[in-house]
Design a protein around this motif. Structure first.
Motif, PDB file in Angstrom:
ATOM      1  N   ALA A 196       9.354   2.698   1.428  1.00 56.97           N
ATOM      2  CA  ALA A 196       8.092   2.349   2.087  1.00 56.97           C
ATOM      3  C   ALA A 196       8.295   2.162   3.579  1.00 56.97           C
ATOM      4  CB  ALA A 196       7.510   1.086   1.457  1.00 56.97           C
ATOM      5  N   ARG A 197       9.429   1.585   3.970  1.00 62.41           N
ATOM      6  CA  ARG A 197       9.727   1.394   5.396  1.00 62.41           C
ATOM      7  C   ARG A 197       9.878   2.744   6.108  1.00 62.41           C
ATOM      8  NH1 ARG A 197      14.310  -1.652   5.113  1.00 62.41           N
ATOM      9  NH2 ARG A 197      13.030  -3.261   4.182  1.00 62.41           N
ATOM     10  N   ARG A 198      10.539   3.705   5.439  1.00 61.57           N
ATOM     11  CA  ARG A 198      10.683   5.038   6.045  1.00 61.57           C
ATOM     12  C   ARG A 198       9.323   5.722   6.179  1.00 61.57           C
ATOM     13  NH1 ARG A 198      12.709   8.887   3.792  1.00 61.57           N
ATOM     14  NH2 ARG A 198      12.943   8.199   1.648  1.00 61.57           N
ATOM     15  N   LEU A 199       8.497   5.598   5.143  1.00 59.60           N
ATOM     16  CA  LEU A 199       7.155   6.176   5.213  1.00 59.60           C
ATOM     17  C   LEU A 199       6.346   5.507   6.312  1.00 59.60           C
ATOM     18  CD1 LEU A 199       4.883   7.991   4.214  1.00 59.60           C
ATOM     19  CD2 LEU A 199       4.469   6.344   2.359  1.00 59.60           C
ATOM     20  N   VAL A 224       0.843  -1.198   0.000  1.00 60.97           N
ATOM     21  CA  VAL A 224       0.000   0.000   0.000  1.00 60.97           C
ATOM     22  C   VAL A 224       0.877   1.246   0.000  1.00 60.97           C
ATOM     23  CG1 VAL A 224      -1.673   1.327   1.372  1.00 60.97           C
ATOM     24  CG2 VAL A 224      -1.951  -1.151   1.101  1.00 60.97           C
ATOM     25  N   LEU A 225       1.913   1.240   0.823  1.00 58.32           N
ATOM     26  CA  LEU A 225       2.800   2.406   0.909  1.00 58.32           C
ATOM     27  C   LEU A 225       3.618   2.580  -0.363  1.00 58.32           C
ATOM     28  CD1 LEU A 225       3.902   2.087   4.634  1.00 58.32           C
ATOM     29  CD2 LEU A 225       2.044   3.436   3.648  1.00 58.32           C
ATOM     30  N   ASP A 226       4.052   1.485  -0.966  1.00 60.82           N
ATOM     31  CA  ASP A 226       4.782   1.575  -2.232  1.00 60.82           C
ATOM     32  C   ASP A 226       3.881   2.170  -3.316  1.00 60.82           C
ATOM     33  OD1 ASP A 226       7.039   1.088  -3.982  1.00 60.82           O
ATOM     34  OD2 ASP A 226       5.858  -0.566  -4.823  1.00 60.82           O
ATOM     35  N   ARG A 227       2.649   1.730  -3.354  1.00 60.54           N
ATOM     36  CA  ARG A 227       1.678   2.268  -4.312  1.00 60.54           C
ATOM     37  C   ARG A 227       1.458   3.760  -4.057  1.00 60.54           C
ATOM     38  NH1 ARG A 227      -4.019  -0.213  -6.094  1.00 60.54           N
ATOM     39  NH2 ARG A 227      -2.721  -2.057  -6.125  1.00 60.54           N
ATOM     40  N   ALA A 228       1.395   4.142  -2.792  1.00 61.31           N
ATOM     41  CA  ALA A 228       1.202   5.551  -2.443  1.00 61.31           C
ATOM     42  C   ALA A 228       2.379   6.402  -2.914  1.00 61.31           C
ATOM     43  CB  ALA A 228       1.021   5.697  -0.925  1.00 61.31           C
ATOM     44  N   PRO A 281      17.052   9.061  -4.653  1.00 57.37           N
ATOM     45  CA  PRO A 281      17.711   8.442  -5.810  1.00 57.37           C
ATOM     46  C   PRO A 281      18.538   7.223  -5.381  1.00 57.37           C
ATOM     47  CG  PRO A 281      18.001  10.823  -5.852  1.00 57.37           C
ATOM     48  CD  PRO A 281      17.366  10.488  -4.527  1.00 57.37           C
ATOM     49  N   GLY A 282      18.339   6.128  -6.088  1.00 61.11           N
ATOM     50  CA  GLY A 282      19.074   4.903  -5.800  1.00 61.11           C
ATOM     51  C   GLY A 282      18.508   4.083  -4.652  1.00 61.11           C
ATOM     52  N   GLU A 283      17.498   4.568  -3.976  1.00 63.62           N
ATOM     53  CA  GLU A 283      16.908   3.868  -2.832  1.00 63.62           C
ATOM     54  C   GLU A 283      15.889   2.830  -3.330  1.00 63.62           C
ATOM     55  OE1 GLU A 283      15.133   5.195   1.461  1.00 63.62           O
ATOM     56  OE2 GLU A 283      14.390   6.276  -0.277  1.00 63.62           O
ATOM     57  N   SER A 284      15.843   1.703  -2.670  1.00 61.82           N
ATOM     58  CA  SER A 284      14.875   0.676  -3.050  1.00 61.82           C
ATOM     59  C   SER A 284      13.470   1.111  -2.633  1.00 61.82           C
ATOM     60  CB  SER A 284      15.219  -0.657  -2.388  1.00 61.82           C
ATOM     61  OG  SER A 284      14.983  -0.588  -0.999  1.00 61.82           O
ATOM     62  N   SER A 285      12.491   0.562  -3.320  1.00 62.72           N
ATOM     63  CA  SER A 285      11.092   0.861  -2.989  1.00 62.72           C
ATOM     64  C   SER A 285      10.747   0.403  -1.585  1.00 62.72           C
ATOM     65  CB  SER A 285      10.152   0.188  -3.984  1.00 62.72           C
ATOM     66  OG  SER A 285      10.319   0.723  -5.261  1.00 62.72           O
ATOM     67  N   SER A 286      11.274  -0.755  -1.202  1.00 62.43           N
ATOM     68  CA  SER A 286      10.960  -1.269   0.135  1.00 62.43           C
ATOM     69  C   SER A 286      11.555  -0.391   1.234  1.00 62.43           C
ATOM     70  CB  SER A 286      11.419  -2.712   0.294  1.00 62.43           C
ATOM     71  OG  SER A 286      12.816  -2.809   0.164  1.00 62.43           O
ATOM     72  N   ARG A 287      12.743   0.151   0.990  1.00 59.69           N
ATOM     73  CA  ARG A 287      13.355   1.043   1.988  1.00 59.69           C
ATOM     74  C   ARG A 287      12.547   2.337   2.111  1.00 59.69           C
ATOM     75  NH1 ARG A 287      15.183   2.415   6.495  1.00 59.69           N
ATOM     76  NH2 ARG A 287      16.775   4.004   6.527  1.00 59.69           N
TER      77      ARG A 287
END
Length: 140
Positions: free
Chosen positions: A58-61, A33-37, A50-56
Motif C-alpha cells: 500500500a505504501r508503494r502504491l 483504502v489502498l489495501d482494499r484496492a 510475494p512475501g511482501e506485507s500489505s502495508s508495504r
C-alpha cells in the motif's frame, strides 16, 4: 454592507469546498483504502510482491499515485504512472472504487441511517382519541 456579507459567504464556501477536497484527497490515499484496492485487483501481484506485507504494498502504491484537485472544478484527478502500463488503469479504478466504498460507509451516504434519523427528527406524535368513538363514528 450587504456586498461585504455576500463576499464573506462566498469566501467561506470556497474555504469549505477546499477543505472538502483536501479530505477527499486524503481518503483516496489512506492505507486501508489502498489495501482494499490491491485486494480487489484481478491480479493483486501487480502491487503486492510475494512475501511482501500489505502495508508495504500500500505504501508503494501510495507513493506512485498522483491525487490532486482540479482547480476551478468539482473534480479530483487520480493518476498512476509506472514503467509497465499493464495493470495501471485497473489499479486506478480499484483505488477510486475502494475510496468511494469507504466514503459511503463512513460519512457521506449511509442512507438507511440518515433516513431513519430524519424520520425520527421530523416525526410528530399523533394524539390519541380521548374518548371511545360512538357507534358509526370514525377516528383518524
Amino acid at each position: 454592507m450587504e456586498m461585504l456579507e455576500v463576499g464573506k459567504a462566498v469566501q467561506q464556501q470556497a474555504q469549505d469546498y477546499s477543505s472538502f477536497l483536501r479530505q477527499q484527497t486524503y481518503t483516496i490515499t489512506r492505507f486501508d483504502v489502498l489495501d482494499r484496492a490491491i485486494q480487489r485487483l484481478p491480479d493483486p501481484g501487480v502491487w503486492k510482491h510475494p512475501g511482501e506485507s500489505s502495508s508495504r504494498a500500500a505504501r508503494r502504491l501510495q507513493s506512485a499515485l498522483q491525487v490532486e484537485p482540479v482547480l476551478g472544478a468539482y473534480l479530483i484527478t487520480v493518476a498512476l504512472a509506472g514503467s509497465e502500463p499493464e495493470g495501471l488503469a485497473e489499479s486506478v479504478n480499484a483505488v477510486v472504487e475502494s475510496a468511494l466504498e469507504v466514503q459511503r460507509a463512513e460519512y457521506i451516504w449511509a442512507p438507511e441511517d440518515r433516513q431513519r434519523e430524519q424520520y425520527e427528527h421530523r416525526r410528530v406524535p399523533v394524539p390519541r382519541a380521548r374518548r371511545e368513538p360512538n357507534e358509526g363514528e370514525q377516528v383518524c
